[in-house]
Design a protein around this motif. Structure first.
Motif, PDB file in Angstrom:
ATOM      1  N   PHE A 132      19.481  48.845  56.583  1.00  0.00           N
ATOM      2  CA  PHE A 132      20.277  47.723  56.121  1.00  0.00           C
ATOM      3  C   PHE A 132      21.768  48.020  56.151  1.00  0.00           C
ATOM      4  O   PHE A 132      22.578  47.142  56.411  1.00  0.00           O
ATOM      5  N   GLY A 133      22.109  49.257  55.854  1.00  0.00           N
ATOM      6  CA  GLY A 133      23.530  49.583  55.854  1.00  0.00           C
ATOM      7  C   GLY A 133      23.777  50.909  55.174  1.00  0.00           C
ATOM      8  O   GLY A 133      22.879  51.494  54.559  1.00  0.00           O
ATOM      9  N   GLN A 134      25.002  51.391  55.304  1.00  0.00           N
ATOM     10  CA  GLN A 134      25.420  52.617  54.644  1.00  0.00           C
ATOM     11  C   GLN A 134      26.625  52.287  53.779  1.00  0.00           C
ATOM     12  O   GLN A 134      27.587  51.683  54.251  1.00  0.00           O
ATOM     13  N   TYR A 135      26.547  52.709  52.509  1.00  0.00           N
ATOM     14  CA  TYR A 135      27.583  52.358  51.538  1.00  0.00           C
ATOM     15  C   TYR A 135      28.967  52.764  52.038  1.00  0.00           C
ATOM     16  O   TYR A 135      29.210  53.913  52.378  1.00  0.00           O
ATOM     17  N   GLY A 136      29.882  51.791  52.079  1.00  0.00           N
ATOM     18  CA  GLY A 136      31.251  52.051  52.479  1.00  0.00           C
ATOM     19  C   GLY A 136      31.446  52.244  53.961  1.00  0.00           C
ATOM     20  O   GLY A 136      32.566  52.523  54.412  1.00  0.00           O
ATOM     21  N   GLU A 137      30.362  52.097  54.755  1.00  0.00           N
ATOM     22  CA  GLU A 137      30.464  52.358  56.190  1.00  0.00           C
ATOM     23  C   GLU A 137      30.003  51.170  57.038  1.00  0.00           C
ATOM     24  O   GLU A 137      30.810  50.421  57.563  1.00  0.00           O
ATOM     25  N   MET A 138      28.694  50.997  57.160  1.00  0.00           N
ATOM     26  CA  MET A 138      28.135  50.022  58.083  1.00  0.00           C
ATOM     27  C   MET A 138      27.330  48.954  57.349  1.00  0.00           C
ATOM     28  O   MET A 138      26.597  49.254  56.414  1.00  0.00           O
ATOM     29  N   ASN A 139      27.496  47.689  57.763  1.00  0.00           N
ATOM     30  CA  ASN A 139      26.666  46.606  57.258  1.00  0.00           C
ATOM     31  C   ASN A 139      25.846  46.067  58.420  1.00  0.00           C
ATOM     32  O   ASN A 139      26.281  45.215  59.193  1.00  0.00           O
ATOM     33  N   ASN A 140      24.620  46.600  58.547  1.00  0.00           N
ATOM     34  CA  ASN A 140      23.785  46.280  59.705  1.00  0.00           C
ATOM     35  C   ASN A 140      22.940  45.022  59.517  1.00  0.00           C
ATOM     36  O   ASN A 140      22.507  44.424  60.505  1.00  0.00           O
TER      37      ASN A 140
ATOM     38  N   GLU B 114      30.722  37.082  57.635  1.00  0.00           N
ATOM     39  CA  GLU B 114      30.690  35.751  57.022  1.00  0.00           C
ATOM     40  C   GLU B 114      29.664  35.708  55.888  1.00  0.00           C
ATOM     41  O   GLU B 114      29.883  35.052  54.867  1.00  0.00           O
ATOM     42  N   ASP B 115      28.525  36.417  56.074  1.00  0.00           N
ATOM     43  CA  ASP B 115      27.534  36.500  54.999  1.00  0.00           C
ATOM     44  C   ASP B 115      28.158  37.124  53.756  1.00  0.00           C
ATOM     45  O   ASP B 115      27.961  36.657  52.627  1.00  0.00           O
ATOM     46  N   ALA B 116      28.907  38.200  53.957  1.00  0.00           N
ATOM     47  CA  ALA B 116      29.530  38.890  52.836  1.00  0.00           C
ATOM     48  C   ALA B 116      30.540  37.998  52.124  1.00  0.00           C
ATOM     49  O   ALA B 116      30.587  37.952  50.885  1.00  0.00           O
ATOM     50  N   LYS B 117      31.348  37.273  52.895  1.00  0.00           N
ATOM     51  CA  LYS B 117      32.355  36.390  52.298  1.00  0.00           C
ATOM     52  C   LYS B 117      31.697  35.288  51.473  1.00  0.00           C
ATOM     53  O   LYS B 117      32.142  34.960  50.362  1.00  0.00           O
ATOM     54  N   GLY B 118      30.620  34.712  52.010  1.00  0.00           N
ATOM     55  CA  GLY B 118      29.920  33.661  51.285  1.00  0.00           C
ATOM     56  C   GLY B 118      29.280  34.177  50.008  1.00  0.00           C
ATOM     57  O   GLY B 118      29.325  33.517  48.965  1.00  0.00           O
ATOM     58  N   PHE B 119      28.691  35.370  50.083  1.00  0.00           N
ATOM     59  CA  PHE B 119      28.065  35.971  48.905  1.00  0.00           C
ATOM     60  C   PHE B 119      29.100  36.201  47.805  1.00  0.00           C
ATOM     61  O   PHE B 119      28.867  35.880  46.633  1.00  0.00           O
ATOM     62  N   ILE B 120      30.245  36.742  48.187  1.00  0.00           N
ATOM     63  CA  ILE B 120      31.291  37.034  47.206  1.00  0.00           C
ATOM     64  C   ILE B 120      31.798  35.746  46.561  1.00  0.00           C
ATOM     65  O   ILE B 120      32.032  35.700  45.345  1.00  0.00           O
TER      66      ILE B 120
END
Length: 396
Positions: free
Chosen positions: A358-366, A371-377
């Motif tokens: 899924f991802g690595q903290y502070g590194e990659m969002n796989n 846009e998903d992140a912006k909407g979630f925030i």
């Protein structure tokens, strides 16, 4: 002659009680309930001493494995540290010593059961609660509590009775078990004095760092350094390794059951290393809400246990929850031991929730887009944004 069972440890308080009860004309039967920490030679010596003081019959009862299954494993599951400090080294074992002692009293038909607690501590409550719950028909005798004796007065009385018990030997009260050792002395009666190095039963014999691998299976310590055995054996092995560094020494300050503040020293090398290693493994394999509710219920479990409420059915309810959370708490934790402290290096587990695509903290969002992140925030911030605008909050 009336039979009395005395929970006997060979220390000053129980030695006084044995001799005192014998002088009162009672037929005293002694039982040492071993929750770990006694060598065969020590057990033999304590039995010999009991007979010398007037015991009619003495029994050494080993309940280490029972104590682990009924108590210690749940203290590990709950990461229980009273006031974030004390692993209930003595308070937990008192409950099981009381249950074993009262069972023995009923077996031999004793009219009373005795213990050496004072009237100013927690143990009197733990013992009496269990005795009154399981066998309310059996009388409870507590000479030291009833006579309001100091340790000095106990020593002097024994000496007057011809019993060789030096004041120097009585300076520190030490209770040793598989889950740690408590140490009480004149320093713990103050708020500012530390215990001297010599007060602790284990002395530092190792200075170079040692790396140890702890293997957990469903929350239980099943192996050390790829050597697998039952948990009680592993606890003892780890205690030997870690206590050689002076690890696990501290002074616990807490609110006693009777409402006064209390201070007691302890050394619990294996319990502290195990709890911290277990907790680290849980951080990797449990969800956020599992960890949250475990912390709440583990804290309650420890508090109730500490206060002698082990037989309340809610304890079995909490144990069921704690055991259920351990399904995936399996893996290896690497710990480095050094003088007076230890460090947790890391873990390996097939259930490690960091090992995902899924991802690595502070590194990659796989698994999500920008846009998903912006909407979630944006949605996450709606409650505080609405409150701020409606109430015209001003921020500097």
């Amino acid at each position: 002659m009336k039979k009395v069972v005395l929970a006997y440890s060979g220390g000053l308080d129980t030695s006084f009680c044995l001799k005192y009860l014998q002088r009162q004309g009672y037929e005293v039967h002694t039982i040492l309930i071993n929750t770990g920490g006694f060598s065969p030679d020590e057990l033999s010596s304590i039995e010999k001493r009991a007979y010398e003081l007037g015991s009619k019959a003495h029994v050494n009862a080993d309940i280490v494995d029972k104590y682990y299954e009924k108590a210690i494993k749940f203290l590990v599951f709950g990461n229980v540290l009273k006031n974030n400090t004390y692993p209930l080294s003595v308070s937990a074992e008192r409950v099981f010593q009381a249950m074993e002692a009262i069972h023995y009293a009923k077996t031999i038909g004793a009219f009373a059961i005795a213990h050496g607690s004072t009237g100013a501590g927690n143990d009197q409550i733990r013992f009496d609660l269990i005795f009154r719950t399981i066998a309310p028909e059996i009388e409870i005798i507590t000479p030291i509590r009833d006579l309001k004796l100091s340790r000095q007065a106990e020593v002097e009385w024994l000496q007057n009775e011809g019993v060789d018990y030096s004041w120097e030997k009585a300076q520190y009260s030490i209770n040793k078990g598989i889950w740690g050792t408590s140490v009480g002395g004149k320093e713990t009666l103050t708020s500012n004095l530390p215990l001297p190095e010599s007060a602790f039963p284990s002395q530092i014999t190792n200075s170079g760092p040692t790396k140890v691998s702890l293997h957990f299976e469903k929350g239980e310590l099943v192996g050390i350094d790829d050597q697998f055995s039952k948990p009680t054996d592993n606890i003892s092995k780890l205690e030997e390794l870690a206590s050689a560094y002076g690890i696990g020494r501290d002074i616990h300050v807490g609110d006693t059951i009777i409402g006064i503040k209390g201070r007691v020293g302890f050394e619990a090398a294996a319990p502290l290393v195990i709890i911290k290693a277990h907790h680290l493994l849980e951080k990797h394999v449990l969800t956020k809400w599992q960890q949250y509710w475990k912390e709440q219920l583990g804290n309650w479990y420890g508090m109730l246990f500490h206060e002698g409420q082990y037989l309340d059915p809610v304890m079995r309810n909490i144990e069921t929850f704690l055991a259920d959370t351990q399904a995936n708490v399996t893996g290896k934790v690497v710990v480095t031991l050094r003088p007076y402290h230890f460090s947790l290096e890391g873990i390996e587990s097939e259930h490690d929730l960091m090992n995902t695509q899924f991802g690595q903290y502070g590194e990659m969002n796989n698994a999500w887009t920008a846009e998903d992140a912006k909407g979630f925030i944006k949605i996450l911030g709606n409650p505080q944004a609405i409150y701020s605008q409606v109430n015209a909050q001003q921020y500097v």
